[in-house]
Design a protein around this motif. Sequence first.
Motif, mmCIF file in Angstrom:
data_model
loop_
_atom_site.group_PDB
_atom_site.id
_atom_site.type_symbol
_atom_site.label_atom_id
_atom_site.label_comp_id
_atom_site.label_asym_id
_atom_site.label_seq_id
_atom_site.Cartn_x
_atom_site.Cartn_y
_atom_site.Cartn_z
ATOM 1 N N ASP A 66 -3.354 -1.412 -3.100
ATOM 2 C CA ASP A 66 -2.594 -1.486 -1.855
ATOM 3 C C ASP A 66 -1.198 -2.047 -2.086
ATOM 4 N N SER B 233 0.816 0.672 -3.805
ATOM 5 C CA SER B 233 1.236 1.786 -2.939
ATOM 6 C C SER B 233 1.900 1.285 -1.665
ATOM 7 N N ARG B 234 2.382 0.079 -1.681
ATOM 8 C CA ARG B 234 3.303 -0.467 -0.686
ATOM 9 C C ARG B 234 2.726 -0.565 0.718
ATOM 10 N N TRP B 235 1.436 -0.774 0.833
ATOM 11 C CA TRP B 235 0.907 -1.064 2.165
ATOM 12 C C TRP B 235 1.324 -2.458 2.569
ATOM 13 N N HIS C 155 5.499 5.406 -7.072
ATOM 14 C CA HIS C 155 4.982 4.043 -7.137
ATOM 15 C C HIS C 155 4.827 3.556 -8.579
ATOM 16 N N CYS D 154 1.522 5.171 -9.715
ATOM 17 C CA CYS D 154 0.845 3.930 -9.343
ATOM 18 C C CYS D 154 0.599 3.021 -10.536
#
Lengths: 702, 372
Positions: free
Chosen positions: A306, A309-311, A333, A351
Amino acid sequence: MGPKKGGQAGGNKTKVGKQTAQQNAAPEETDQEERLQAIVLSDSYQTRFQPLTLETPRCLLPLCNTPLLEYTFEFLALAGVSEVIVVCCAHADQIQEYIANSRWSNFSSPFTIETVLSPESVSVGDAMRDLDAKGLITSDFLLVSGDIVCNVPFDKVLTDHRQRRAKDKNAIMTMVLREASPFHRTRARAESAIFVLDEQTNQCVHYEEIKTRKHMKQISLDPEIFNKHTDLAIRNDFIDCHIDICSPDVPALFTENFDYNHIRKDFVHGILTSDLLGKTIFAHIVTDNYAARVRSLQTYDAVSKDVISRWTYPITPDSNLLADQTFQYQRGHIYKEDGIVLARSCRINSCTVVGAGTAVDDGTVITGSVIGRRCKIGKNVSIRSAYIWDDVTIEDDAIIESAIIANGAVIGASSHVAPGAIVSYNVKIDSNIIVDGNKRLTKYLGEENKNVDTDAVGEDGDGYVYEDASEAEEDDDYEEIVNSSGLVYNMASLNASDTSFSTVSADQPHRKSRRRRISTASNNTVASEDSDEDSFLREAQASVERAVAENHDLDIAALELSTLRMAKNAQFHEVRAATIAALIGRISHLINSNTLKARAAVESVLNRWGPLFRRQVFDQADQIDFLLLIQRDCTRRMQGSSILLHAINCLYDQDILDEEAILKWWYQDPQRKEDADMVKVGELVPRWLQWLTTAEEESDSE
Amino acid sequence: MLAAGAHISKEKDLNAHIEAFVAQIKRRQIQGSYNVALATSQLLLRVLSAARWTHIDQLVTQIKVLGKRLQSAQPRELACGNIIRRVLALIREESEDTNDSESGDGAINSPLITSMFSLLSTNDEYGPNPHSQSLYDGTGRSIKKDLKPYIIEGIQELIDELRSIDESIASMGVEMIHENETILTPTPNSRTVLKFLLRTAQKRKFTVLVVEVFPNDVEKTHEFALKLAEAGIETTVITDAMVYSIMGRVGKVILGTHAVLANGGLLASAGAAMICQCANVHRTPVVVCTGLYKLSPMYPFDIESLIEVGDTGKVLEFEDGSLVDKVNVVNPLYDYVPPESVDLCITNMGGYSPNFMYRLVIDHYRQEDTTL
């Protein structure tokens, strides 16, 4: 030891300062309104991250190359907290040192920070009671653990809470809950719960832990709930990351109720099911931002993903939370720090986070992984969804999938680390070794003396397989039982297929939810002239004797003991002494009255009451102390030597004593043969020891 | 002794301010070009009033080091770097002015390229000062006392300029917007555009189509539309997908922007590039409203490194566990709009073609400061 002492002294000093501040602030209500305290529980009181947490506290484990504690502090800074109190338990010296050297104790820090030692606490409840005793809490405070990642803007939550408090003093707590579908990756599989909420006010009227193992099909609600509330929502779609705003009543309630350990299972459930207290608890439901807690290996994996992936924006690797970080974001990412050496033919896929000073050689493929600083990665290595910390060396042609490789580890050429494995600090794995997914390798020896496990790490390797000792050692059985083997993590990495779901939650024996009991009346019998210690011993012994004679529930006996311990501020040593005196007295009584033979008497008493010691005996030092106490007690009894022998055997069978402790006690402890009585009473033990060692050799040779 | 202590505490205080600024900009507590520019200039004002230097180069290095630190805290907030470069240029100019006036050969030392702005402005303002020491006086010691008030005054002016920028841009609205024209704007988070439209609405009657730039600014779009509607402008909110079909009826596209690059390209809210392309196809003029503090001396060699990637949760609901696990979501906050797509940039110094932006860069920044 040095930093620890220094930290303590510092803590005391700040405390003094705080008390005066408290006095000053007391008359001005408005001033208190604006200041927000936060309590950070740096310990999780769990063993899920072992063997990693044997050497580093959980809150300092790196998540995307940044210690978890940084994320928590960042959240507190965003929330506008002005005063942070960090409660340290395990590895307190490391945490104190880290905080002292971090930017948070700098003069530019947005809040003042203070560490409080609570070395004896074994649960959240204990820590709260400790805080209450220290009187550090002055107003409503934010209670978080040291392992949360959260970007929820907090002013709204806070104003809502304060409005409720202004209207009703009994609204003692607001829980912050993030909506998420039941099988969300970021939810801890083992810990989910049903919240029954009033739809209009978000008041939480019932809380029920889901006992997945028992295939819970029903929950029971008090019918009165339906009279009081017209619209109820029964929900199981929350990530509960234990971010709570609590009033000062909360620690006080913990003190009043000695049996509360877990903040949700015991406290929330207890408060809500109690008619007497009339306190209310509210939920604040977050639908927009991110909130999660790293509470198991599975959530470690999910929260890492998370963050990558920039949540969690703006808390991402490229915001470089630590001053010396230089991460830059690239499409897909990918985060790279300065000073990375990448061979022309290596591939860094999406990622991925790569730390400074890392060198990746030709033909290597890295996908969805986190690589720490100064790692050396050889040729044609394949790394997928793995978490590789600092200074790791991975030699040519190795394959690493969904594993955690801690600082300083070495993975030999052509070795294969299967999904779910954990390779702890400085473990060295030889070439051509396959590390199974459920293996946890460590080099940390502690007090034990284990040999290098050449099967697991190869001829030239270093390290041994870590066995989950939590069942044997862990006192806090109901907290701990959630199985912390590699399984959970494994499932998380396989989670792409939803079908594997039903098996995820297996292996999670839960204790029956305990009913709350108001502290027992035994306090009244305190004879005030006595010194506390004597009176404690006498009373505790009487309490256990009574429990044995009247055949009480084990839980009740344990509760009574802990109540007494709290009331008298006694050490565990004394609790043990009292319990032993009572139980051996009982055994001796059975033998002397010719009811039973020695062996049968010991077994009948200890099989029933032995589990009491689980909550009194924690580590090896405790075990040795415990053995000495038994030995000492047996010197006073007839047939003392055979009682001792059978007691040791019985406790060993129950896993309360382990063999290393017994051997250490026998061969190394000088107190064992202090005087003639002690030697005499131990005369039968060598035979048993002989049996023990041969039994072990046999099991080894298998 | 006392003075030294005071100095140390002052320095400590200053350092705390800088640390706090860095932390805030990292946490996005200071966000948006205007806020960042204002905060940066106020910080620099503080730094300069506390700064001590024996030679002007020392000061320049100090500011450069600080600038690098601030810039690297959030490299995608270009306004921060712009303000630092502006202040650096200001310092250099002041020192050169003093130097020139003393040595008397200002003509040689002055920049070789004199743009048309300097033709109009006079340098008398900070002109010869009989009391000032020269840069290198008899003892070889350099000046320090005289420059400081001028530099501080310069920064004060910069702050004033920042505060009044929207006003000066808005005053040009009447020349841009015709009676009964239809305006389309895809950047509802721009204060400049909002003021521009509101001010013009006092004199003209026109229609505004506000594009709801999903996902980052949806709420702001609605607030923006509400404010316009309250001011009596006929306002419609349209979705992003409708832009192409409606473009034929649009008279002008008015953009706000996050930054203007040296080649005249823009970094504007995500979606702006597509809308500008669409406007180009329809031969609809694209007008950009921007303060000069957004003008950056950087060229878009690596566009990706300039575009900030935002909160994934705005694109996809985090609740949806099965999707979160399977898809990779990227939410860029800005688009690069190439200079060819833009017809006019309205700045607080007037309207210019994007091709002319490089001249403004030369006028406002020094080449040696481009890389901090």
